[in-house]
Design a protein around this motif. Structure first.
Motif, PDB file in Angstrom:
ATOM      1  N   ASN A   1       0.827  -1.215   0.000  1.00 36.30           N
ATOM      2  CA  ASN A   1       0.000   0.000   0.000  1.00 36.30           C
ATOM      3  C   ASN A   1       0.855   1.256   0.000  1.00 36.30           C
ATOM      4  O   ASN A   1       0.681   2.140   0.842  1.00 36.30           O
ATOM      5  N   ARG A   2       1.730   1.352  -0.984  1.00 32.10           N
ATOM      6  CA  ARG A   2       2.598   2.519  -1.078  1.00 32.10           C
ATOM      7  C   ARG A   2       1.966   3.663  -1.849  1.00 32.10           C
ATOM      8  O   ARG A   2       2.478   4.767  -1.850  1.00 32.10           O
ATOM      9  N   GLY A   3       0.833   3.426  -2.473  1.00 27.91           N
ATOM     10  CA  GLY A   3       0.171   4.482  -3.243  1.00 27.91           C
ATOM     11  C   GLY A   3      -0.396   5.560  -2.341  1.00 27.91           C
ATOM     12  O   GLY A   3      -0.778   5.306  -1.199  1.00 27.91           O
ATOM     13  N   ASN A   4      -0.424   6.782  -2.851  1.00 25.28           N
ATOM     14  CA  ASN A   4      -0.943   7.888  -2.057  1.00 25.28           C
ATOM     15  C   ASN A   4      -2.450   7.766  -1.867  1.00 25.28           C
ATOM     16  O   ASN A   4      -3.178   7.357  -2.762  1.00 25.28           O
TER      17      ASN A   4
ATOM     18  N   ALA B   1      -0.862  11.151   1.575  1.00 26.31           N
ATOM     19  CA  ALA B   1       0.284  10.364   2.050  1.00 26.31           C
ATOM     20  C   ALA B   1       0.048   8.916   1.631  1.00 26.31           C
ATOM     21  O   ALA B   1      -1.078   8.528   1.304  1.00 26.31           O
ATOM     22  N   PRO B   2       1.096   8.103   1.648  1.00 26.13           N
ATOM     23  CA  PRO B   2       0.895   6.682   1.340  1.00 26.13           C
ATOM     24  C   PRO B   2      -0.101   6.055   2.325  1.00 26.13           C
ATOM     25  O   PRO B   2      -0.170   6.448   3.494  1.00 26.13           O
ATOM     26  N   LEU B   3      -0.861   5.088   1.834  1.00 24.17           N
ATOM     27  CA  LEU B   3      -1.905   4.473   2.651  1.00 24.17           C
ATOM     28  C   LEU B   3      -1.352   3.852   3.928  1.00 24.17           C
ATOM     29  O   LEU B   3      -1.979   3.938   4.994  1.00 24.17           O
TER      30      LEU B   3
END
Length: 110
Positions: A25-28, A47-49
Motif C-alpha cells: 500500500n505505497r500508493g498515495n 500520504a501513502p496508505l
C-alpha cells in the motif's frame, strides 16, 4: 522465558503482516478533514496508505491505553490505601513487640 516465546510467536507474524501491508500500500491516499468539501486543499492531506494505517494504529493504541489507565484508577487508589494500612499495622506491631520486650516479666497471680 515463556513470555518471551509467546511474544515472539505473536509479534513476529504481526510484524510480517504490517511490513507486507506497507509494501503493498505505497500508493498515495487522500485524507480529508472537511466532509462537505472533499476537494478543499487546505484540509486535505495526501500520504501513502500505510502511513494512514500506522497513524490509525498508533492513535488506537494511545486512546485504548488512556481509557484502560483511567478505568483502573479505582484499583490503583485501593492498592495505595491498603499499602498505607499495611505499613501502619507493621509499625504498630513493631511498637507492640518492643513494648512487650521492654516490660519486665511479672509473676502471675494464679
Amino acid at each position: 522465558m515463556i513470555n518471551r516465546v509467546v511474544a515472539v510467536l505473536i509479534l513476529v507474524p504481526i510484524a510480517i503482516i504490517l511490513i507486507a501491508l506497507s509494501v503493498a500500500n505505497r500508493g498515495n491516499a487522500l485524507f480529508t478533514i472537511d466532509p462537505f468539501n472533499p476537494g478543499n486543499p487546505a484540509l486535505s492531506y495526501s500520504a501513502p496508505l500505510f502511513v494512514w494505517l500506522f497513524a490509525a494504529l498508533i492513535i488506537g493504541l494511545v486512546l485504548g491505553s488512556l481509557v484502560t489507565w483511567s478505568n483502573q484508577g479505582k484499583h490503583r487508589k485501593l492498592a495505595r490505601q491498603r499499602k498505607l494500612e499495611a505499613e501502619m499495622l507493621r509499625k504498630e506491631a513493631r511498637k507492640a513487640a518492643t513494648e512487650t520486650a521492654s516490660t519486665p516479666n511479672l509473676p502471675s497471680l494464679h
